[in-house]
Design an enzyme around this catalytic site. Structure first.
Site, PDB file in Angstrom:
ATOM      1  N   MET A  58       6.544   9.911   9.531  1.00 59.05           N
ATOM      2  CA  MET A  58       7.920  10.410   9.471  1.00 59.05           C
ATOM      3  C   MET A  58       8.132  11.133   8.135  1.00 59.05           C
ATOM      4  O   MET A  58       9.269  11.282   7.681  1.00 59.05           O
ATOM      5  CB  MET A  58       8.911   9.262   9.626  1.00 59.05           C
ATOM      6  CG  MET A  58       8.763   8.580  10.992  1.00 59.05           C
ATOM      7  SD  MET A  58      10.270   7.811  11.595  1.00 59.05           S
ATOM      8  CE  MET A  58      10.583   6.630  10.316  1.00 59.05           C
ATOM      9  N   GLY A  59       7.046  11.560   7.498  1.00 53.58           N
ATOM     10  CA  GLY A  59       7.176  12.297   6.237  1.00 53.58           C
ATOM     11  C   GLY A  59       7.442  11.372   5.065  1.00 53.58           C
ATOM     12  O   GLY A  59       7.172  10.169   5.126  1.00 53.58           O
ATOM     13  N   ALA A  60       7.984  11.943   3.946  1.00 49.22           N
ATOM     14  CA  ALA A  60       8.159  11.205   2.684  1.00 49.22           C
ATOM     15  C   ALA A  60       6.839  10.519   2.349  1.00 49.22           C
ATOM     16  O   ALA A  60       6.767   9.306   2.118  1.00 49.22           O
ATOM     17  CB  ALA A  60       9.307  10.203   2.780  1.00 49.22           C
ATOM     18  N   HIS A  77       3.405   8.987   1.020  1.00 46.82           N
ATOM     19  CA  HIS A  77       2.929   8.303  -0.185  1.00 46.82           C
ATOM     20  C   HIS A  77       1.443   8.024  -0.027  1.00 46.82           C
ATOM     21  O   HIS A  77       0.824   8.410   0.976  1.00 46.82           O
ATOM     22  CB  HIS A  77       3.750   7.036  -0.461  1.00 46.82           C
ATOM     23  CG  HIS A  77       3.789   6.066   0.685  1.00 46.82           C
ATOM     24  ND1 HIS A  77       2.684   5.366   1.090  1.00 46.82           N
ATOM     25  CD2 HIS A  77       4.792   5.709   1.530  1.00 46.82           C
ATOM     26  CE1 HIS A  77       2.993   4.591   2.113  1.00 46.82           C
ATOM     27  NE2 HIS A  77       4.273   4.790   2.417  1.00 46.82           N
ATOM     28  N   HIS A  88      -0.027   6.901   3.299  1.00 49.11           N
ATOM     29  CA  HIS A  88      -0.257   7.954   4.304  1.00 49.11           C
ATOM     30  C   HIS A  88      -1.513   8.756   3.979  1.00 49.11           C
ATOM     31  O   HIS A  88      -2.295   9.099   4.871  1.00 49.11           O
ATOM     32  CB  HIS A  88       0.921   8.940   4.347  1.00 49.11           C
ATOM     33  CG  HIS A  88       2.230   8.339   4.729  1.00 49.11           C
ATOM     34  ND1 HIS A  88       3.268   8.183   3.836  1.00 49.11           N
ATOM     35  CD2 HIS A  88       2.675   7.865   5.910  1.00 49.11           C
ATOM     36  CE1 HIS A  88       4.294   7.645   4.455  1.00 49.11           C
ATOM     37  NE2 HIS A  88       3.969   7.434   5.715  1.00 49.11           N
ATOM     38  N   GLU A  92      -2.064  -0.647   8.838  1.00 48.95           N
ATOM     39  CA  GLU A  92      -1.949  -2.043   9.268  1.00 48.95           C
ATOM     40  C   GLU A  92      -0.730  -2.731   8.657  1.00 48.95           C
ATOM     41  O   GLU A  92      -0.378  -3.826   9.062  1.00 48.95           O
ATOM     42  CB  GLU A  92      -3.225  -2.815   8.903  1.00 48.95           C
ATOM     43  CG  GLU A  92      -4.391  -2.445   9.784  1.00 48.95           C
ATOM     44  CD  GLU A  92      -5.623  -3.298   9.521  1.00 48.95           C
ATOM     45  OE1 GLU A  92      -5.638  -4.043   8.521  1.00 48.95           O
ATOM     46  OE2 GLU A  92      -6.572  -3.197  10.325  1.00 48.95           O
ATOM     47  N   VAL A 147      -2.658  -0.378   1.920  1.00 50.97           N
ATOM     48  CA  VAL A 147      -2.956   0.017   0.534  1.00 50.97           C
ATOM     49  C   VAL A 147      -1.965  -0.721  -0.364  1.00 50.97           C
ATOM     50  O   VAL A 147      -0.766  -0.763  -0.081  1.00 50.97           O
ATOM     51  CB  VAL A 147      -2.800   1.545   0.352  1.00 50.97           C
ATOM     52  CG1 VAL A 147      -3.185   1.963  -1.062  1.00 50.97           C
ATOM     53  CG2 VAL A 147      -3.656   2.279   1.375  1.00 50.97           C
ATOM     54  N   SER A 171       4.888   1.143   0.112  1.00 46.70           N
ATOM     55  CA  SER A 171       5.899   1.468   1.112  1.00 46.70           C
ATOM     56  C   SER A 171       6.881   2.438   0.492  1.00 46.70           C
ATOM     57  O   SER A 171       7.150   2.375  -0.709  1.00 46.70           O
ATOM     58  CB  SER A 171       6.636   0.181   1.501  1.00 46.70           C
ATOM     59  OG  SER A 171       7.853   0.487   2.139  1.00 46.70           O
TER      60      SER A 171
HETATM   61  O1  PAF Z   1       5.183   4.465  11.121  1.00 44.66           O
HETATM   62  C1  PAF Z   1       5.869   5.491  11.238  1.00 44.66           C
HETATM   63  O2  PAF Z   1       6.013   6.284  10.322  1.00 44.66           O
HETATM   64  C2  PAF Z   1       6.573   5.763  12.570  1.00 44.66           C
HETATM   65  O3  PAF Z   1       7.029   4.587  13.144  1.00 44.66           O
HETATM   66  C3  PAF Z   1       5.722   6.569  13.556  1.00 44.66           C
HETATM   67  C4  PAF Z   1       4.474   5.794  13.988  1.00 44.66           C
HETATM   68  C5  PAF Z   1       5.314   7.886  12.931  1.00 44.66           C
HETATM   69  C6  PAF Z   1       6.535   6.860  14.826  1.00 44.66           C
HETATM   70  O4  PAF Z   1       7.688   7.587  14.530  1.00 44.66           O
END
Ligand code: PAF
Length: 283
Positions: free
Chosen positions: A29-31, A33, A36, A147, A179, A188
């Site tokens: 969902m972007g933002a 870190h 990701h 996870e 992480v 987070s």
């Molecule tokens: O974990 C997330 O960022 C969201 O729940 C996901 C898996 C991208 C679904 O919108």
């Protein structure tokens, strides 16, 4: 890196990438870190091309959760993904994802109940629905999820298995270990909401979980270990504990004796106004 926002150009871009080999999808969902980016790096090791999706999914936000306040930083995220060698960014507008007349919902029973599902009714329906759509849109060979959101991963795997998805197959939905910061706190986007004092106190969460795991492996009952865990967190500055539970890692059914069967400890706790979650294996 190419950014596409509509389905037709997405399909054309994917057809071109598929000529080179396998495709890995990292839904976000972007933002972005470091958590990701770890998923992206892992994906790069495993596929010819990495596709990242950024979509702030309105269907997984509850009525009391502020969808509009969710951070949107597309230009910054694009630069980070470009630097990681991502081939394609899929960043659809809400209208492309849920056009007028959209009416379908995916509800994964059992694994969506309890834990985070209890405090966020409908949340995992929203996640399962959007992830199923992302899978159908991109048709990746594999997909990677953190996870840290273990229940989300369990819901997605169950959905892929139950709906006989093939791209990706349920077995190609990979969980990447959480992480952590140097003091053990799981990374987070929500950690940014903590004051310096709260951030220091928050490290008690993974440590209290480790202590509870050691106690249970030493023979303490789940009930006693959870009571001590809650007391330790409250003494460390947490305002409340939403849940502290031991569950089966796949079905998420409650586990009475984690020494007899595979089990994981799941905790959600609040520090100030911020809700933190974590999970760890009991072994
Ligand atoms: O974990 C997330 O960022 C969201 O729940 C996901 C898996 C991208 C679904 O919108």
């Amino acid at each position: 890196m190419q950014t596409v926002t509509r389905l037709d150009p997405l399909r054309n871009a994917l057809d071109a990438l598929r000529i080179d080999g396998t495709l890995a999808l990292v839904p976000t969902m972007g933002a972005l870190h470091e958590g990701h980016l770890t998923l992206v790096r892992e994906a790069r090791q495993r596929a010819a091309h990495v596709i990242v999706s950024i979509f702030v999914n309105p269907r997984q936000f509850g009525a009391n959760e502020d969808l509009d306040a969710y951070p949107r930083q597309l230009a910054r995220d694009q630069a980070l993904l470009e630097a990681e060698g991502v081939s394609l960014l899929w960043a659809p507008e809400p209208q492309a994802m849920y056009p007028d007349g959209y009416a379908t919902n995916i509800s994964v029973l059992g694994v969506s109940d309890g834990l985070c599902g209890a405090a966020r009714p409908g949340h995992f329906d929203g996640v399962a629905t959007v992830v199923c759509k992302l899978f159908n849109q991109v048709q990746p060979d594999l997909a990677l999820f953190g996870e840290k959101d273990w229940q989300q991963l369990a819901v997605i795997r169950r959905m892929a298995c139950d709906l006989d998805l093939n791209r990706p197959h349920a077995s190609a939905i990979l969980g990447v270990p959480t992480v952590r910061e140097a003091d053990g706190l799981a990374m987070s986007s929500r950690n940014a909401y903590l004051t310096a004092g709260q951030r220091a106190e928050a490290a008690a969460l993974p440590h209290a979980m480790k202590a509870a795991i050691a106690a249970m492996l030493g023979g303490q009952s789940v009930g006693q270990a959870m009571a001590e865990l809650v007391a330790r967190l409250t003494a460390s500055g947490f305002s409340s504990v939403d849940y502290a539970e031991v569950r089966d890692p796949v079905s998420l059914a409650p586990v009475d004796d984690p020494r007899q069967v595979p089990a994981r400890l799941f905790v959600a706790a609040r520090i100030g106004g911020t809700r933190l979650i974590d999970n760890q294996p009991i072994c």
